[in-house]
Design a protein around this motif. Structure first.
Motif, PDB file in Angstrom:
ATOM      1  N   LEU A 165       0.824  -1.208   0.000  1.00  0.00           N
ATOM      2  CA  LEU A 165       0.000   0.000   0.000  1.00  0.00           C
ATOM      3  C   LEU A 165       0.861   1.263   0.000  1.00  0.00           C
ATOM      4  O   LEU A 165       0.602   2.205  -0.771  1.00  0.00           O
ATOM      5  N   GLU A 166       1.859   1.324   0.862  1.00  0.00           N
ATOM      6  CA  GLU A 166       2.667   2.538   0.935  1.00  0.00           C
ATOM      7  C   GLU A 166       3.533   2.700  -0.299  1.00  0.00           C
ATOM      8  O   GLU A 166       3.800   3.828  -0.742  1.00  0.00           O
ATOM      9  N   ARG A 167       3.971   1.612  -0.866  1.00  0.00           N
ATOM     10  CA  ARG A 167       4.714   1.697  -2.124  1.00  0.00           C
ATOM     11  C   ARG A 167       3.815   2.266  -3.221  1.00  0.00           C
ATOM     12  O   ARG A 167       4.253   3.083  -4.040  1.00  0.00           O
ATOM     13  N   ALA A 168       2.558   1.837  -3.220  1.00  0.00           N
ATOM     14  CA  ALA A 168       1.606   2.373  -4.198  1.00  0.00           C
ATOM     15  C   ALA A 168       1.385   3.858  -3.961  1.00  0.00           C
ATOM     16  O   ALA A 168       1.286   4.649  -4.926  1.00  0.00           O
ATOM     17  N   ALA A 169       1.310   4.267  -2.702  1.00  0.00           N
ATOM     18  CA  ALA A 169       1.125   5.683  -2.391  1.00  0.00           C
ATOM     19  C   ALA A 169       2.313   6.498  -2.892  1.00  0.00           C
ATOM     20  O   ALA A 169       2.148   7.568  -3.498  1.00  0.00           O
ATOM     21  N   GLU A 170       3.530   6.005  -2.650  1.00  0.00           N
ATOM     22  CA  GLU A 170       4.725   6.716  -3.092  1.00  0.00           C
ATOM     23  C   GLU A 170       4.786   6.821  -4.613  1.00  0.00           C
ATOM     24  O   GLU A 170       5.270   7.822  -5.162  1.00  0.00           O
ATOM     25  N   ALA A 171       4.272   5.780  -5.296  1.00  0.00           N
ATOM     26  CA  ALA A 171       4.278   5.786  -6.757  1.00  0.00           C
ATOM     27  C   ALA A 171       3.098   6.560  -7.348  1.00  0.00           C
ATOM     28  O   ALA A 171       3.016   6.726  -8.573  1.00  0.00           O
ATOM     29  N   GLY A 172       2.191   7.017  -6.479  1.00  0.00           N
ATOM     30  CA  GLY A 172       1.043   7.776  -6.965  1.00  0.00           C
ATOM     31  C   GLY A 172       0.029   6.943  -7.723  1.00  0.00           C
ATOM     32  O   GLY A 172      -0.699   7.472  -8.575  1.00  0.00           O
ATOM     33  N   LEU A 173      -0.062   5.659  -7.410  1.00  0.00           N
ATOM     34  CA  LEU A 173      -1.000   4.789  -8.119  1.00  0.00           C
ATOM     35  C   LEU A 173      -2.424   5.046  -7.644  1.00  0.00           C
ATOM     36  O   LEU A 173      -2.698   5.046  -6.449  1.00  0.00           O
ATOM     37  N   ARG A 174      -3.304   5.244  -8.591  1.00  0.00           N
ATOM     38  CA  ARG A 174      -4.723   5.435  -8.296  1.00  0.00           C
ATOM     39  C   ARG A 174      -5.533   4.543  -9.223  1.00  0.00           C
ATOM     40  O   ARG A 174      -5.190   4.368 -10.404  1.00  0.00           O
ATOM     41  N   THR A 175      -6.595   3.982  -8.694  1.00  0.00           N
ATOM     42  CA  THR A 175      -7.445   3.100  -9.493  1.00  0.00           C
ATOM     43  C   THR A 175      -7.863   3.790 -10.795  1.00  0.00           C
ATOM     44  O   THR A 175      -8.346   4.924 -10.780  1.00  0.00           O
ATOM     45  N   GLY A 176      -7.662   3.084 -11.889  1.00  0.00           N
ATOM     46  CA  GLY A 176      -8.039   3.602 -13.202  1.00  0.00           C
ATOM     47  C   GLY A 176      -6.925   4.252 -13.976  1.00  0.00           C
ATOM     48  O   GLY A 176      -7.030   4.434 -15.198  1.00  0.00           O
ATOM     49  N   ASP A 177      -5.831   4.623 -13.300  1.00  0.00           N
ATOM     50  CA  ASP A 177      -4.727   5.273 -13.993  1.00  0.00           C
ATOM     51  C   ASP A 177      -4.054   4.309 -14.965  1.00  0.00           C
ATOM     52  O   ASP A 177      -3.868   3.117 -14.662  1.00  0.00           O
ATOM     53  N   VAL A 178      -3.641   4.841 -16.113  1.00  0.00           N
ATOM     54  CA  VAL A 178      -2.884   4.067 -17.098  1.00  0.00           C
ATOM     55  C   VAL A 178      -1.423   4.021 -16.678  1.00  0.00           C
ATOM     56  O   VAL A 178      -0.853   5.033 -16.245  1.00  0.00           O
TER      57      VAL A 178
END
Length: 504
Positions: free
Chosen positions: A240-253
């Motif tokens: 989860l925190e790795r996703a936050a750091e990478a700025g991943l959001r549902t739907g993003d390409v």
């Protein structure tokens, strides 16, 4: 050539097709990746350079999605011992012995379902047939493994395996992740093979819940030319925190994937499974052993689940909550409501939703929670459910009641738990039967149109002008076909964004 560099799809006329439930014969013009024009047969002018495919009354449907797969596991399953037909621990040991006799340095099998076995597993049984050869047998539901001493030692699990050699839930997940340690190029080739096979079944997209950091895997595959499917990938709690750091959001390409790979949801596994007898239930399982919890297990307690869901919402990830038992579903809905009391307007889903309290049907609808379900599991587990959920199976796999309550259904396979083939899921949802058996709780069957709509990722059952040309052409009308014909539906053509991925 990467997926991002792929040439634009050529214009094409699909001539002489029908829509589901209709006898009208139509011509469909596909251009620039879209369905540009739909006209009565013969109503489109000939255009120089536009290919025309005569389809002789075959049926055109929106391309199919499998909304729950473990793609690497599915790709690897074909290269491991198939234990799906094994009826006892002794039979499984015989297959292991045969593999060892052929010189295997390690034995990995997948697919056993031990809920009705007449005998029990033991480390000693596998040790006797395999000796020092490591053996890991993974259950059909991916929630338990059976290992011998050599495998337990290799993977640092000697203190966890016990006399039975059975590892459940987190211990199993850890071991399966270690088995996934295959060279990237090898695994990517296997995934590409599996994707081509899926396209041959009319599949245009998958939601991948492999328990890895999936963004890099799929970016690499697309960069190396993977272009057979659209992919949305899940993010687990450990990332989860790795996703936050990478700025991943549902739907993003994901950059560099030509739009084929997008961020999916936040996957959290709150309980176990029926076959492993770890699905968290309100009533006890009958006849469990001393090392098994009578009510199943809560893998993620409620006071941890709510903060996880809140954090996922904060960073922009829609939740996908695994819940199988009725207690797990009740608490999952409680947690989703605590985080978003006025209801979810994104793509929040409960994955599996196999056993439910009737009071929770309306809560699904009121909160806007998608029921992401796998109808073929009911066919695999009907006998196990009759034994371990006796007296409650009228509340198991309640597809019709969920749909009637206004809940959005999304069909999937959970491959490799069931085959990555939406027609198998559709047939199970419609017929509630397989192998010539009487339908199991037929009152929970849904109409073919409902099952088809639940398999197209929101595209419905009818192709329309202006929609993305993710399409499939099939030999039979799915809303009129028999259950057996649905299960083996012949697919003539599959298109992804106007590009042919099968039948070219």
């Amino acid at each position: 050539m990467s997926a991002a560099d792929a040439a634009a799809p050529a214009a094409l006329v699909l001539a002489g097709v029908r829509m589901p439930g209709s006898d009208a014969v139509l011509d469909v013009h596909v251009a620039d990746g879209l369905v540009e024009t739909i006209a009565p047969a013969g109503g489109l002018p000939d255009v120089a350079g536009v290919e025309r495919r005569d389809l002789d009354g075959r049926v055109l449907v929106p391309g199919l999605w499998d909304r729950h797969v473990h793609m690497a596991q599915w790709a690897m399953a074909a290269r491991r011992i198939d234990l799906g037909a094994v009826g006892s621990a002794a039979e499984a040991a015989e297959l292991v012995a045969a593999s060892v006799a052929r010189g295997a340095a390690e034995v990995v099998g997948m697919g056993y379902r031990d809920g009705l076995w007449p005998d029990g597993q033991s480390v000693g049984l596998l040790d006797r047939v395999a000796g020092d050869v490591p053996v890991v047998l993974v259950s059909g539901d991916l929630h338990s493994c059976w290992v011998n001493t050599a495998a337990a030692r290799r993977h640092g699990l000697l203190d966890r395996a016990g006399d039975s050699g059975v590892l459940r839930e987190d211990d199993c997940f850890r071991l399966v992740r270690e088995l996934d340690d295959v060279a990237d190029q090898v695994l990517d080739d296997w995934v590409a093979d599996a994707a081509r096979a899926a396209a041959a079944r009319g599949v245009v997209g998958i939601v991948d819940y492999e328990m890895r950091w999936n963004r890099d895997d799929w970016a690499r595959r697309a960069g190396n030319g993977f272009d057979a499917l659209r992919v949305r990938f899940g993010v687990y709690t450990q990332h989860l925190e790795r996703a936050a750091e990478a700025g991943l959001r549902t739907g993003d390409v994901v950059d560099g994937t030509g739009g084929l790979v997008r961020v999916g949801g936040y996957k959290v596994i709150t309980d176990g499974s029926l076959n492993t007898r770890t699905a968290w239930c309100l009533d006890p399982y009958p006849g469990l052993g001393p090392d098994e919890h009578p009510y199943g297990v809560a893998n993620v307690p409620y006071d941890e689940l709510v903060p996880h869901l809140r954090r996922a919402r904060e960073i922009g990830l829609d939740p996908a909550v695994h819940a199988i038992g009725d207690r797990a579903n009740e608490r999952a809905l409680d947690a989703l409501e605590a985080v978003q009391p006025n209801g979810w307007r994104g793509r929040a889903a409960i994955e599996h939703a196999q056993l439910l309290r009737r009071d929770d049907l309306d809560r699904f609808a009121r909160l806007g929670i998608v029921a992401s379900v796998q109808p073929e599991h009911a066919m695999d587990d009907r006998d196990i459910a009759d034994r371990y959920w006796a007296g409650r199976t009228d509340r198991a796999f309640m597809l019709r009641d969920l749909a009637a309550a206004g809940v959005e259904l999304a069909l999937g396979s959970d491959a490799p738990v069931a085959p990555l083939d939406p027609w198998v899921a559709i047939a199970a949802a419609v017929g509630r039967t397989r192998d010539g058996r009487a339908p199991w709780h037929p009152e929970q069957a849904v109409e073919a149109s409902v099952a088809l709509a639940a398999s197209t990722d929101g595209a419905g059952t009818v192709v329309r002008e202006g929609m993305t040309a993710d399409l499939a052409v099939v030999e039979l009308d799915p809303v009129a076909a028999s259950v057996d014909d649905l299960r083996r539906m012949p697919v003539a053509l599959t298109m992804l964004g106007g590009r042919i991925t099968h039948g070219g």
